[in-house]
Design a protein around this motif. Structure first.
Motif, PDB file in Angstrom:
ATOM      1  N   GLN A 185      95.337   6.626 -56.374  1.00 48.17           N
ATOM      2  CA  GLN A 185      95.942   6.891 -55.063  1.00 48.17           C
ATOM      3  C   GLN A 185      96.114   5.602 -54.261  1.00 48.17           C
ATOM      4  O   GLN A 185      97.125   5.405 -53.572  1.00 48.17           O
ATOM      5  CB  GLN A 185      95.073   7.878 -54.280  1.00 48.17           C
ATOM      6  CG  GLN A 185      95.607   8.233 -52.897  1.00 48.17           C
ATOM      7  CD  GLN A 185      94.520   8.829 -52.014  1.00 48.17           C
ATOM      8  OE1 GLN A 185      93.445   8.263 -51.884  1.00 48.17           O
ATOM      9  NE2 GLN A 185      94.800   9.983 -51.429  1.00 48.17           N
ATOM     10  N   THR A 186      95.138   4.708 -54.354  1.00 47.06           N
ATOM     11  CA  THR A 186      95.162   3.477 -53.558  1.00 47.06           C
ATOM     12  C   THR A 186      95.820   2.309 -54.286  1.00 47.06           C
ATOM     13  O   THR A 186      95.890   1.204 -53.742  1.00 47.06           O
ATOM     14  CB  THR A 186      93.727   3.072 -53.163  1.00 47.06           C
ATOM     15  OG1 THR A 186      92.938   2.903 -54.351  1.00 47.06           O
ATOM     16  CG2 THR A 186      93.091   4.125 -52.267  1.00 47.06           C
ATOM     17  N   GLY A 187      96.276   2.535 -55.516  1.00 44.31           N
ATOM     18  CA  GLY A 187      96.948   1.479 -56.252  1.00 44.31           C
ATOM     19  C   GLY A 187      96.026   0.470 -56.894  1.00 44.31           C
ATOM     20  O   GLY A 187      96.486  -0.550 -57.413  1.00 44.31           O
ATOM     21  N   LYS A 188      94.724   0.722 -56.880  1.00 41.44           N
ATOM     22  CA  LYS A 188      93.791  -0.184 -57.540  1.00 41.44           C
ATOM     23  C   LYS A 188      93.796   0.002 -59.051  1.00 41.44           C
ATOM     24  O   LYS A 188      93.308  -0.846 -59.794  1.00 41.44           O
ATOM     25  CB  LYS A 188      92.368   0.020 -56.994  1.00 41.44           C
ATOM     26  CG  LYS A 188      92.201  -0.389 -55.539  1.00 41.44           C
ATOM     27  CD  LYS A 188      92.466  -1.873 -55.347  1.00 41.44           C
ATOM     28  CE  LYS A 188      92.214  -2.316 -53.914  1.00 41.44           C
ATOM     29  NZ  LYS A 188      92.477  -3.764 -53.740  1.00 41.44           N
ATOM     30  N   LYS A 189      94.320   1.143 -59.497  1.00 40.96           N
ATOM     31  CA  LYS A 189      94.514   1.420 -60.916  1.00 40.96           C
ATOM     32  C   LYS A 189      95.957   1.858 -61.086  1.00 40.96           C
ATOM     33  O   LYS A 189      96.459   2.691 -60.314  1.00 40.96           O
ATOM     34  CB  LYS A 189      93.574   2.538 -61.385  1.00 40.96           C
ATOM     35  CG  LYS A 189      93.824   3.055 -62.790  1.00 40.96           C
ATOM     36  CD  LYS A 189      93.371   2.067 -63.834  1.00 40.96           C
ATOM     37  CE  LYS A 189      93.606   2.628 -65.240  1.00 40.96           C
ATOM     38  NZ  LYS A 189      93.312   1.612 -66.284  1.00 40.96           N
ATOM     39  N   SER A 190      96.666   1.268 -62.045  1.00 36.97           N
ATOM     40  CA  SER A 190      98.027   1.701 -62.308  1.00 36.97           C
ATOM     41  C   SER A 190      98.046   3.200 -62.570  1.00 36.97           C
ATOM     42  O   SER A 190      97.093   3.758 -63.119  1.00 36.97           O
ATOM     43  CB  SER A 190      98.587   0.956 -63.520  1.00 36.97           C
ATOM     44  OG  SER A 190      98.659  -0.422 -63.264  1.00 36.97           O
ATOM     45  N   GLU A 213      97.029  20.846 -46.848  1.00 37.35           N
ATOM     46  CA  GLU A 213      97.436  21.558 -45.633  1.00 37.35           C
ATOM     47  C   GLU A 213      96.764  20.966 -44.405  1.00 37.35           C
ATOM     48  O   GLU A 213      97.358  20.893 -43.321  1.00 37.35           O
ATOM     49  CB  GLU A 213      97.081  23.039 -45.754  1.00 37.35           C
ATOM     50  CG  GLU A 213      97.961  23.812 -46.731  1.00 37.35           C
ATOM     51  CD  GLU A 213      97.452  25.226 -46.960  1.00 37.35           C
ATOM     52  OE1 GLU A 213      96.471  25.630 -46.270  1.00 37.35           O
ATOM     53  OE2 GLU A 213      97.994  25.918 -47.828  1.00 37.35           O
ATOM     54  N   MET A 214      95.517  20.535 -44.553  1.00 35.48           N
ATOM     55  CA  MET A 214      94.784  19.942 -43.441  1.00 35.48           C
ATOM     56  C   MET A 214      95.096  18.458 -43.266  1.00 35.48           C
ATOM     57  O   MET A 214      94.529  17.791 -42.408  1.00 35.48           O
ATOM     58  CB  MET A 214      93.277  20.145 -43.661  1.00 35.48           C
ATOM     59  CG  MET A 214      92.859  21.607 -43.726  1.00 35.48           C
ATOM     60  SD  MET A 214      91.086  21.817 -44.077  1.00 35.48           S
ATOM     61  CE  MET A 214      90.374  21.272 -42.528  1.00 35.48           C
ATOM     62  N   ARG A 215      95.989  17.957 -44.120  1.00 34.85           N
ATOM     63  CA  ARG A 215      96.436  16.565 -44.096  1.00 34.85           C
ATOM     64  C   ARG A 215      95.305  15.573 -44.369  1.00 34.85           C
ATOM     65  O   ARG A 215      95.378  14.410 -43.947  1.00 34.85           O
ATOM     66  CB  ARG A 215      97.150  16.250 -42.780  1.00 34.85           C
ATOM     67  CG  ARG A 215      98.395  17.108 -42.556  1.00 34.85           C
ATOM     68  CD  ARG A 215      99.202  16.656 -41.369  1.00 34.85           C
ATOM     69  NE  ARG A 215     100.399  17.498 -41.209  1.00 34.85           N
ATOM     70  CZ  ARG A 215     101.330  17.297 -40.285  1.00 34.85           C
ATOM     71  NH1 ARG A 215     101.188  16.291 -39.417  1.00 34.85           N
ATOM     72  NH2 ARG A 215     102.379  18.089 -40.200  1.00 34.85           N
ATOM     73  N   LEU A 216      94.278  16.049 -45.060  1.00 35.42           N
ATOM     74  CA  LEU A 216      93.214  15.147 -45.482  1.00 35.42           C
ATOM     75  C   LEU A 216      93.647  14.355 -46.713  1.00 35.42           C
ATOM     76  O   LEU A 216      93.092  13.286 -46.997  1.00 35.42           O
ATOM     77  CB  LEU A 216      91.937  15.939 -45.759  1.00 35.42           C
ATOM     78  CG  LEU A 216      91.346  16.628 -44.522  1.00 35.42           C
ATOM     79  CD1 LEU A 216      90.223  17.565 -44.917  1.00 35.42           C
ATOM     80  CD2 LEU A 216      90.854  15.593 -43.515  1.00 35.42           C
ATOM     81  N   ILE A 217      94.601  14.909 -47.450  1.00 40.97           N
ATOM     82  CA  ILE A 217      95.325  14.175 -48.477  1.00 40.97           C
ATOM     83  C   ILE A 217      96.805  14.464 -48.265  1.00 40.97           C
ATOM     84  O   ILE A 217      97.160  15.399 -47.527  1.00 40.97           O
ATOM     85  CB  ILE A 217      94.904  14.574 -49.908  1.00 40.97           C
ATOM     86  CG1 ILE A 217      95.200  16.061 -50.170  1.00 40.97           C
ATOM     87  CG2 ILE A 217      93.434  14.255 -50.153  1.00 40.97           C
ATOM     88  CD1 ILE A 217      94.960  16.487 -51.614  1.00 40.97           C
ATOM     89  N   SER A 218      97.671  13.672 -48.869  1.00 42.47           N
ATOM     90  CA  SER A 218      99.109  13.892 -48.735  1.00 42.47           C
ATOM     91  C   SER A 218      99.584  14.925 -49.749  1.00 42.47           C
ATOM     92  O   SER A 218      98.953  15.117 -50.794  1.00 42.47           O
ATOM     93  CB  SER A 218      99.871  12.583 -48.952  1.00 42.47           C
ATOM     94  OG  SER A 218      99.458  11.599 -48.030  1.00 42.47           O
TER      95      SER A 218
END
Length: 254
Positions: A185-190, A213-218
């Motif tokens: 998710q953060t791009g630290k791993k391809s 739904e709670m926008r805690l993740i996209s």
């Protein structure tokens, strides 16, 4: 004192030599991966407590006994992946794809067992614990590593990883799954294909849609992983999504 510093056990296990121990857990696997030709892995996570079907059953049967089908399916999956990897090896000179597990019992054992049944070698990254984590009988000794530090073991799970599958499990499985998702998710791993095996289990224990739904993740984060309910479906998932040529960068990104 006549011992050489690198032979002095009191020193090597003391606080001052912590960096030496950490570096050893990086350099030793690196050296062995290179000498054994390990370039790409499919990492199999899952509970160490799920028994093999041939294991003695509890009386009365326990909830864990009812999960033994996941052991069978993890074995079948690892065998299918290993057979597929062998079939495409000629198309990728200098590269290979091997199953990698935590080396212990349960689902980890099933992963190594499936590779063995396919006539393939597999990697085992074992962690020294006071209970539960003994090396299973299906590991390949030359590709089995014992770790003291969890974080160094985690690094090697990800270093050559081209895909990971999480079978039902507890804290350890959740830890590895969410760390992998966070790295991608953060791009630290391809970006790699991440598969949750057993959709009913995973959607019962984690409400991913609610997190979005709670926008805690996209919403897009829900596309970081998929589900499968059979070894054949899991094989197709990786056949369609795995990429062997990934951009090299710093950290764990490969």
């Amino acid at each position: 004192m006549t011992d050489l510093a690198f032979e002095n056990q009191n020193f090597l296990w003391g606080n001052e030599a912590g960096p030496v121990r950490i570096l050893s857990e990086y350099l030793h696997p690196k050296s062995e991966f290179q000498s054994q030709g390990i370039t790409d892995t499919i990492v199999v996570f899952g509970s160490a407590r799920i028994p093999a079907p041939e294991s003695p059953k509890s009386n009365p049967p326990s909830a864990l006994d009812a999960l033994s089908n996941y052991y069978e399916e993890a074995t079948a999956f690892a065998k299918l992946i290993s057979e597929w990897a062998t079939s495409i090896k000629a198309d990728r000179p200098g590269r290979n794809l091997n199953i990698c597990t935590g080396g212990g019992p349960g689902i980890m054992e099933a992963g190594n067992r499936g590779a063995r049944e396919a006539g393939a070698k597999s990697v085992a990254l074992n962690i020294v614990l006071p209970h539960e984590q003994h090396v299973n009988p299906y590991v390949d000794p030359e590709l089995t590593f014992e770790f003291h530090y969890f974080f160094m073991r985690k690094l090697w799970f990800m270093k050559a990883c081209r895909g990971m599958v999480a079978f039902p499990g507890g804290f350890g499985t959740f830890d590895e799954l969410f760390e992998t998702l966070t790295l991608v998710q953060t791009g630290k791993k391809s970006k790699i294909p991440i598969l949750l095996y057993g959709k009913e289990f995973w959607t019962q224990v984690i409400n991913f849609k609610k997190l979005a739904e709670m926008r805690l993740i996209s919403e897009e984060d829900l596309d970081l992983f998929g589900f499968a309910d059979s070894p054949e479906e899991a094989l197709r998932f990786f056949q369609e999504k795995i990429r062997f040529e990934l951009t090299h960068s710093t950290g764990t990104k490969t």
